[in-house]
Design a protein around this motif. Structure first.
Motif, PDB file in Angstrom:
ATOM      1  N   ASP A 170       6.235 -20.291  55.623  1.00 63.15           N
ATOM      2  CA  ASP A 170       6.935 -21.235  54.744  1.00 63.15           C
ATOM      3  C   ASP A 170       6.927 -22.652  55.316  1.00 63.15           C
ATOM      4  N   GLU A 171       6.895 -22.779  56.635  1.00 61.62           N
ATOM      5  CA  GLU A 171       6.828 -24.106  57.253  1.00 61.62           C
ATOM      6  C   GLU A 171       5.542 -24.831  56.868  1.00 61.62           C
ATOM      7  N   TYR A 172       4.485 -24.055  56.606  1.00 64.56           N
ATOM      8  CA  TYR A 172       3.162 -24.637  56.337  1.00 64.56           C
ATOM      9  C   TYR A 172       2.713 -24.426  54.890  1.00 64.56           C
ATOM     10  N   ASP A 173       3.598 -23.921  54.042  1.00 63.69           N
ATOM     11  CA  ASP A 173       3.216 -23.550  52.670  1.00 63.69           C
ATOM     12  C   ASP A 173       2.068 -22.552  52.695  1.00 63.69           C
ATOM     13  N   GLY A 174       2.059 -21.697  53.707  1.00 63.62           N
ATOM     14  CA  GLY A 174       1.020 -20.685  53.828  1.00 63.62           C
ATOM     15  C   GLY A 174       1.380 -19.418  53.070  1.00 63.62           C
ATOM     16  N   VAL A 175       0.373 -18.584  52.817  1.00 57.93           N
ATOM     17  CA  VAL A 175       0.594 -17.348  52.076  1.00 57.93           C
ATOM     18  C   VAL A 175       0.034 -16.166  52.857  1.00 57.93           C
ATOM     19  N   PHE A 176       0.585 -14.991  52.564  1.00 56.68           N
ATOM     20  CA  PHE A 176       0.119 -13.752  53.173  1.00 56.68           C
ATOM     21  C   PHE A 176      -0.390 -12.805  52.101  1.00 56.68           C
ATOM     22  N   VAL A 177      -1.448 -12.071  52.453  1.00 55.47           N
ATOM     23  CA  VAL A 177      -1.864 -10.922  51.646  1.00 55.47           C
ATOM     24  C   VAL A 177      -1.996  -9.743  52.596  1.00 55.47           C
ATOM     25  N   GLY A 178      -1.299  -8.665  52.279  1.00 57.58           N
ATOM     26  CA  GLY A 178      -1.288  -7.521  53.164  1.00 57.58           C
ATOM     27  C   GLY A 178      -2.229  -6.419  52.713  1.00 57.58           C
ATOM     28  N   GLU A 179      -2.895  -5.795  53.674  1.00 59.74           N
ATOM     29  CA  GLU A 179      -3.652  -4.584  53.378  1.00 59.74           C
ATOM     30  C   GLU A 179      -2.685  -3.417  53.517  1.00 59.74           C
ATOM     31  N   VAL A 180      -2.143  -2.978  52.394  1.00 60.94           N
ATOM     32  CA  VAL A 180      -1.088  -1.960  52.395  1.00 60.94           C
ATOM     33  C   VAL A 180      -1.550  -0.775  51.549  1.00 60.94           C
ATOM     34  N   ALA A 206      -0.160  -8.268  48.122  1.00 59.25           N
ATOM     35  CA  ALA A 206      -0.772  -7.147  48.841  1.00 59.25           C
ATOM     36  C   ALA A 206      -1.905  -6.599  47.991  1.00 59.25           C
ATOM     37  N   PHE A 207      -2.902  -6.054  48.658  1.00 57.49           N
ATOM     38  CA  PHE A 207      -4.058  -5.539  47.926  1.00 57.49           C
ATOM     39  C   PHE A 207      -3.692  -4.335  47.069  1.00 57.49           C
ATOM     40  N   ASN A 208      -4.347  -4.266  45.925  1.00 57.27           N
ATOM     41  CA  ASN A 208      -4.112  -3.219  44.932  1.00 57.27           C
ATOM     42  C   ASN A 208      -5.214  -2.180  45.053  1.00 57.27           C
ATOM     43  N   PHE A 209      -4.958  -1.132  45.824  1.00 54.38           N
ATOM     44  CA  PHE A 209      -6.008  -0.148  46.053  1.00 54.38           C
ATOM     45  C   PHE A 209      -6.072   0.915  44.963  1.00 54.38           C
ATOM     46  N   VAL A 253      -0.069 -17.221  67.286  1.00 54.77           N
ATOM     47  CA  VAL A 253      -1.408 -17.215  66.675  1.00 54.77           C
ATOM     48  C   VAL A 253      -1.329 -17.686  65.220  1.00 54.77           C
ATOM     49  N   LEU A 254      -0.309 -17.250  64.498  1.00 56.36           N
ATOM     50  CA  LEU A 254      -0.137 -17.727  63.119  1.00 56.36           C
ATOM     51  C   LEU A 254      -0.021 -19.245  63.094  1.00 56.36           C
ATOM     52  N   ARG A 255       0.810 -19.793  63.959  1.00 53.18           N
ATOM     53  CA  ARG A 255       0.973 -21.255  64.005  1.00 53.18           C
ATOM     54  C   ARG A 255      -0.345 -21.940  64.377  1.00 53.18           C
ATOM     55  N   PHE A 256      -1.071 -21.339  65.305  1.00 48.59           N
ATOM     56  CA  PHE A 256      -2.341 -21.910  65.749  1.00 48.59           C
ATOM     57  C   PHE A 256      -3.266 -22.137  64.556  1.00 48.59           C
ATOM     58  N   TRP A 257      -3.386 -21.144  63.684  1.00 46.00           N
ATOM     59  CA  TRP A 257      -4.311 -21.271  62.562  1.00 46.00           C
ATOM     60  C   TRP A 257      -3.733 -22.078  61.408  1.00 46.00           C
ATOM     61  N   PHE A 258      -2.442 -21.978  61.177  1.00 45.28           N
ATOM     62  CA  PHE A 258      -1.844 -22.839  60.149  1.00 45.28           C
ATOM     63  C   PHE A 258      -1.977 -24.310  60.544  1.00 45.28           C
ATOM     64  N   GLU A 259      -1.855 -24.611  61.839  1.00 46.62           N
ATOM     65  CA  GLU A 259      -2.019 -25.982  62.308  1.00 46.62           C
ATOM     66  C   GLU A 259      -3.440 -26.490  62.057  1.00 46.62           C
ATOM     67  N   ARG A 260      -4.386 -25.576  61.999  1.00 49.32           N
ATOM     68  CA  ARG A 260      -5.778 -25.971  61.761  1.00 49.32           C
ATOM     69  C   ARG A 260      -6.148 -25.989  60.289  1.00 49.32           C
ATOM     70  N   GLY A 261      -5.168 -25.844  59.448  1.00 45.96           N
ATOM     71  CA  GLY A 261      -5.383 -26.071  58.032  1.00 45.96           C
ATOM     72  C   GLY A 261      -5.639 -24.863  57.167  1.00 45.96           C
ATOM     73  N   VAL A 262      -5.524 -23.652  57.705  1.00 45.48           N
ATOM     74  CA  VAL A 262      -5.738 -22.505  56.820  1.00 45.48           C
ATOM     75  C   VAL A 262      -4.571 -22.402  55.838  1.00 45.48           C
ATOM     76  N   ALA A 263      -4.883 -21.877  54.665  1.00 47.60           N
ATOM     77  CA  ALA A 263      -3.874 -21.772  53.609  1.00 47.60           C
ATOM     78  C   ALA A 263      -3.167 -20.432  53.618  1.00 47.60           C
ATOM     79  N   GLY A 264      -3.744 -19.463  54.301  1.00 50.91           N
ATOM     80  CA  GLY A 264      -3.132 -18.148  54.280  1.00 50.91           C
ATOM     81  C   GLY A 264      -3.716 -17.222  55.309  1.00 50.91           C
ATOM     82  N   VAL A 265      -3.125 -16.027  55.357  1.00 51.46           N
ATOM     83  CA  VAL A 265      -3.508 -15.009  56.328  1.00 51.46           C
ATOM     84  C   VAL A 265      -3.561 -13.659  55.622  1.00 51.46           C
ATOM     85  N   ARG A 266      -4.659 -12.960  55.822  1.00 51.85           N
ATOM     86  CA  ARG A 266      -4.768 -11.574  55.365  1.00 51.85           C
ATOM     87  C   ARG A 266      -4.387 -10.691  56.542  1.00 51.85           C
TER      88      ARG A 266
END
Length: 543
Positions: A261-271, A291-294, A205-218
């Motif tokens: 890293d293959e797609y220069d994508g970034v993650f932000v975690g709800e932690v 990661a979010f700063n709660f 699923v990550l690859r699916f959306w990175f292939e469609r041009g998203v820059a990151g995933v929350r």
């Protein structure tokens, strides 16, 4: 504190670059706008926000000056929990549009210099997901979830004592007597992350959306997916926790990082974690980017506590070299204007209640100051839709509430719908410009027209104008570390570069003298007749 000089017209900031599309570390300093699609803009007029509506409002978002959009789940879903109950990660819910619409939106946003971040929910899926439908019928897919026999003579008791995040037991029983785990609603069965099929599916699923041009995933509820395989009862203080922040998670996120890293994508975690050392582990160079700063989001409007939250956040990020994130509100919490207008200005899910007295004028003044404070801090900023309009929390009629938190609390918790009301765009249009035909999926308050974007665009003193100017000027503050400056009690003052501009926020009772400066770049409100900074007001100053 030095004598103030007369306020000067704002100095023009750098030309807006539409998100610096070629900057690899854009995410370290970006302003990212959260789009709750269902309530953002309605393109087809049926009362539900959609991707066509977002596409039509891209010029608004570009003018606001944001560099990326984080989309809350837009996937196929029964919407039992606002889309966080996903049936198919590769399909867009028909209420929002099609996969082609999403691809067009991602591409058109990128052309405007705005990146796209999608939301992934690894802890659970919808009970309508094909896997769970097969599991419900007794298929081998049960191994992809947490099924257990019950306790008691006839298995009539849940397998353990875990509680749902939405209240009540975290287990539901099927007709065949087996119980399944759901840390949220019963319609959201938890996945078994010890099973390789679950891991492979999410990587695909990550690859699916990175292939469609998203820059990151929350990553939603990023500290929850791994469970103790024994599923033991919860014992207060026992380490490790049976389902929060387990060490197995880090191997999962390392595997995800190789894909990003293959797609220069970034993650932000709800932690959500109180332990700063444990929190920082998620931000190691081979895991999540941010990661979010709660701590900051939930902090009361108090100078000492805000400074402690800021210092603590920067300190816990420093060892791993990750940027801090600053957020005042999101789709789960009470809107900033309302929260800051109450006696208890912090945020805690447990304290939410109907009919809490609120001074919206006070809350708005503080929210304006908080906007300049958060935008001046080092790191990235997340802006929830409608915050730039100064929207208050709406009180939803009981018969229109949809949030499962309300129902699982037996009606005592007002739920989260109050911060999810559709946005007002045009003051004199039906439904304040949200949808032309259908009643909005959540009702707008009667005075929503006063907050409409078109009205605020024409008002230089509006919240929208403040945000636009703050985002335009933000680069002037510099990209250095925060340096606290001497200030009276109850006043926060800091700079981001030696001799550079200064942010001053007055949370004290009395007006404060400003430090020596050559220009007032921006203020959340006017100075008093003596050129002092009033209570609950912030300024950016050129020295």
């Amino acid at each position: 504190m030095g004598q103030p000089t007369p306020a000067l017209p704002p100095t023009p900031g750098p030309a807006r670059t539409g998100g610096h599309p070629h900057t690899p570390d854009w995410w370290r300093t970006a302003v990212i706008y959260q789009v709750y699609v269902r309530s953002f803009a309605d393109g087809d007029g049926d009362g539900t926000g959609d991707l066509a509506g977002v596409r039509a409002r891209l010029p608004y978002l570009a003018e606001l000056g944001v560099e990326a959009l984080w989309f809350s789940p837009w996937y196929l879903s029964p919407m039992k929990d606002g889309g966080y109950d996903v049936t198919d990660y590769r399909a867009i819910d028909p209420a929002f549009g099609t996969l082609e619409d999403a691809e067009k939106l991602i591409a058109e946003a990128r052309e405007a210099g705005i990146r796209a971040i999608v939301d992934i929910v690894p802890n659970h899926v919808s009970d309508q997901h094909p896997w769970f439908r097969a599991a419900r019928s007794g298929g081998p897919e049960r191994e992809l979830f947490h099924f257990r026999p019950g306790r008691g003579p006839d298995g009539e008791l849940p397998p353990n004592d875990w509680k749902s995040e939405f209240g009540g037991p975290a287990w539901s029983r099927l007709d065949d007597g087996e119980w399944y785990l759901h840390l949220f609603a019963p319609e959201q069965p938890d996945l078994n992350w010890a099973h390789p099929t679950v891991r492979k599916e999410h990587e695909d699923v990550l690859r699916f959306w990175f292939e469609r041009g998203v820059a990151g995933v929350r990553i939603d509820s990023a500290a929850l997916p791994a469970k103790d395989p024994e599923l033991p009862d919860f014992v207060e203080g026992r380490d490790p926790h049976p389902y929060v922040d387990r060490d197995e998670l880090h191997d999962i996120y390392r595997s995800w990082r190789t894909i990003a890293d293959e797609y220069d994508g970034v993650f932000v975690g709800e932690v959500w974690l109180p332990d700063s050392e444990r929190f920082a582990r998620y931000l190691r160079p081979d895991e999540l980017h941010t990661a979010f700063n709660f701590a900051f989001l939930s902090c009361p409007w108090d100078a000492d506590r805000l400074r402690t939250a800021i210092d603590g956040t920067l300190a816990e990020h420093a060892p791993v070299g990750a940027p801090a994130t600053w957020v005042l509100c999101n789709h789960d919490v009470t809107r900033t204007v309302t929260r800051y207008g109450r006696v208890d200005t912090g945020f805690d899910f447990a304290t939410k209640a109907f009919g809490t007295p609120t001074d919206l004028a006070l809350g708005t003044r503080r929210a304006r100051a908080a906007a300049l404070l958060s935008l001046a801090l080092p790191g990235s900023v997340y802006l929830y839709q409608g915050e730039e309009l100064g929207l208050p929390e709406a009180e939803i009629p009981l018969d229109r509430i949809q949030d499962p938190m309300h129902f699982r609390s037996q009606g005592t918790d007002p739920g989260r719908d109050g911060c999810r009301v559709p946005l007002p765009w045009v003051a004199d249009a039906p439904h304040a410009g949200f949808g032309s035909r259908g009643e909005p999926w959540l009702p707008q308050p009667a005075d929503w027209q006063a907050y409409a974007a078109d009205v605020q665009s024409a008002d230089p003193d509006s919240m929208l104008s403040l945000y636009r100017e703050a985002l335009r000027l933000r680069p002037v503050l510099g990209d250095g570390p925060l340096t606290w400056l001497p200030a009276p009690e109850g006043v926060l003052a800091f700079s981001r570069a030696p001799g550079g501009p200064v942010c001053v926020v007055n949370l004290a009772e009395a007006p404060a003298e400003l430090p020596a400066h050559t220009a007032l770049l921006l203020g959340s409100g006017p100075l008093d007749p003596r050129g002092r900074l009033p209570r609950d007001t912030a300024v950016w100053l050129r020295r």
